[in-house]
Design an enzyme around this catalytic site. Structure first.
Site, PDB file in Angstrom:
ATOM      1  N   SER A  53      -3.601  15.807   1.757  1.00  0.00           N
ATOM      2  CA  SER A  53      -3.655  15.229   3.097  1.00  0.00           C
ATOM      3  C   SER A  53      -5.064  15.372   3.646  1.00  0.00           C
ATOM      4  CB  SER A  53      -2.670  15.980   3.998  1.00  0.00           C
ATOM      5  OG  SER A  53      -2.847  15.612   5.335  1.00  0.00           O
TER       6      SER A  53
ATOM      7  N   GLU B 217       6.545  -7.125  -2.656  1.00  0.00           N
ATOM      8  CA  GLU B 217       7.865  -7.230  -2.059  1.00  0.00           C
ATOM      9  C   GLU B 217       8.070  -8.531  -1.294  1.00  0.00           C
ATOM     10  OE1 GLU B 217       8.430  -2.996  -0.832  1.00  0.00           O
ATOM     11  OE2 GLU B 217       9.854  -3.964   0.488  1.00  0.00           O
TER      12      GLU B 217
ATOM     13  N   ARG C 142       4.848   2.546   0.719  1.00  0.00           N
ATOM     14  CA  ARG C 142       4.531   1.134   0.529  1.00  0.00           C
ATOM     15  C   ARG C 142       4.118   0.946  -0.924  1.00  0.00           C
ATOM     16  NH1 ARG C 142       6.990   0.558   4.441  1.00  0.00           N
ATOM     17  NH2 ARG C 142       6.411  -0.396   6.434  1.00  0.00           N
TER      18      ARG C 142
ATOM     19  N   GLY D 259       2.578  13.799   6.587  1.00  0.00           N
ATOM     20  CA  GLY D 259       2.999  13.438   7.952  1.00  0.00           C
ATOM     21  C   GLY D 259       4.447  13.853   8.150  1.00  0.00           C
ATOM     22  N   ARG D 260       5.106  13.142   9.035  1.00  0.00           N
ATOM     23  CA  ARG D 260       6.486  13.508   9.358  1.00  0.00           C
ATOM     24  C   ARG D 260       7.412  13.406   8.141  1.00  0.00           C
ATOM     25  NH1 ARG D 260       4.516  10.235  13.985  1.00  0.00           N
ATOM     26  NH2 ARG D 260       4.386   8.750  12.302  1.00  0.00           N
ATOM     27  N   ILE D 261       7.349  12.270   7.438  1.00  0.00           N
ATOM     28  CA  ILE D 261       8.303  12.061   6.348  1.00  0.00           C
ATOM     29  C   ILE D 261       7.972  12.965   5.157  1.00  0.00           C
ATOM     30  CG2 ILE D 261       9.306  10.372   4.764  1.00  0.00           C
ATOM     31  CD1 ILE D 261       8.633   8.199   6.896  1.00  0.00           C
TER      32      ILE D 261
ATOM     33  N   HIS E  99      14.141  -1.196  -0.953  1.00  0.00           N
ATOM     34  CA  HIS E  99      13.527  -0.780   0.315  1.00  0.00           C
ATOM     35  C   HIS E  99      14.593  -0.383   1.342  1.00  0.00           C
ATOM     36  CE1 HIS E  99       9.672  -1.297   2.904  1.00  0.00           C
ATOM     37  NE2 HIS E  99      10.397  -0.276   3.335  1.00  0.00           N
ATOM     38  N   ILE E 100      15.291   0.701   1.020  1.00  0.00           N
ATOM     39  CA  ILE E 100      16.376   1.171   1.901  1.00  0.00           C
ATOM     40  C   ILE E 100      16.099   2.559   2.483  1.00  0.00           C
ATOM     41  CG2 ILE E 100      18.204  -0.246   0.892  1.00  0.00           C
ATOM     42  CD1 ILE E 100      19.077   2.281  -0.725  1.00  0.00           C
ATOM     43  N   GLY E 101      14.818   2.935   2.526  1.00  0.00           N
ATOM     44  CA  GLY E 101      14.469   4.273   3.032  1.00  0.00           C
ATOM     45  C   GLY E 101      15.095   4.617   4.375  1.00  0.00           C
TER      46      GLY E 101
END
Ligand code: GLV
Ligand code: GLV
Length: 324
Positions: A181, A271, A242, A160-162, A289-291
């Site tokens: 994908s 988490e 995730r 996808g985008r990321i 979790h600082i993406g």
């Protein structure tokens, strides 16, 4: 009088001010839960009962009972691109629109995936700890050797985008791109010469694997014991999506037994709980979790959530609705 009442927007946590200002400029009544921890469930329920719109975080679970407590809510604007915290199908049945924050955090998250990749490949944390401990006595030919990126295979799970943005960055390092994908990604194939392969082929062939899949029923524990066993002993596994996509207990075994080179994790299965075993593992780089944690991304995420609320409450289409 009721017709004159300002629409009420509840925001479950302090988010950048620009968004709150945008909502107030739209003449909404805005209430922000401003304590520095996720809102307790009873307070969430109490505050959302009469909300016309809610801006929520990934720390708030909107399951059917919580959604049932929404009496007049038209939109849940999630301050995240992932929306696995919301039962979107159930919300749709209740005519509640769910929106997320795509695009605005793509570059920040892709940057972080590459930061983890470099940290693992060049043993940045180990090297820094070494330096701070005063252990650097002299330059040495075999001090903290890592692995080079050029000509290595970079496999993305999810294009996808990321995932695409991470691949663009990896390509700039001279890496060869593989992807797994459901759909063909023309951009990756044409511009980066990427090759689409089955999941097991990507896992077997890649030197660096980066997870960019949303969490769904299909992707839960996608990287289970059997699939983790396909990784090269020299492989580096990165996860900025995730935690639940990887069976963390199995990953810990793999890392302990040095069956892969390293793992770079920004997300965890339970988490904010992190399996204590991970803290003992030297070949793991662990982030909280600082993406999307850049000033730019977080500001744009907040503004996008607010614009979605403003659009829906004024009878217009949401900008970035989650499509089922
Ligand atoms: C963060 O994890 C997000 O989904 O935006
Ligand atoms: C998420 O926004 C993705 O498409 O990777």
């Amino acid at each position: 009088m009721n017709g004159m009442k300002k629409p009420f927007v509840f925001v479950t946590r302090k988010i950048p001010d620009a968004a709150i200002k945008l909502l107030r400029d739209n003449n909404f009544l805005v209430k922000v839960y401003s304590k520095d921890l996720p809102i307790p469930k009873d307070l969430l329920l109490k505050n959302i009962v009469n909300a016309d719109a809610v801006i929520s975080l990934l720390t708030e679970k909107f399951d059917p009972p919580v959604i049932d407590s929404l009496n007049r809510c038209k939109i849940i604007a999630n301050y995240a691109v992932g929306y696995n915290n919301i039962d979107v199908k159930y919300a749709a049945q209740k005519n509640i629109i769910v929106t997320n924050t795509p695009d605005v955090l793509t570059d920040s998250t892709a940057d972080l995936a590459i930061a983890l990749l470099l940290a693992c490949a060049r043993r940045i944390n180990e090297a820094e700890n070494f330096t701070r401990a005063g252990l650097y006595k002299a330059w040495k030919p075999d001090l903290l050797l890592g692995i080079e990126l050029k000509n290595k295979y970079f496999g993305i799970l999810g294009a996808g985008r990321i995932g695409t943005a991470a691949a663009v960055r990896a390509k700039a390092f001279g890496m060869k791109i593989l992807y797994f994908s459901d759909m063909k990604n023309e951009y990756l194939e044409k511009n980066l010469g990427a090759q689409k392969l089955s999941l097991s082929s990507v896992l077997k062939k890649s030197d660096f694997i980066s997870v960019h899949l949303p969490l769904t029923g299909k992707t839960f524990h996608l990287l289970n014991k059997e699939r983790l066993a396909l990784l090269k002993s020299s492989a580096v596994l990165i996860n900025t999506s995730r935690g639940e996509v990887i069976d963390e207990t199995e990953l810990i075994k793999v890392l302990k037994q040095k069956r892969i080179y390293a793992a770079g994790l920004d997300v965890y299965e339970n988490e904010p709980g992190i399996n204590k075993e991970l803290f003992k593992i030297r070949n793991a780089v662990l982030l909280p979790h600082i993406g999307s944690a850049t000033v730019e991304a977080r500001t744009e995420m907040a503004l996008l959530a607010a614009k979605n609320v403003a659009a829906v409450l004024s009878g217009k289409k949401a900008l970035t609705p989650v499509i089922l």
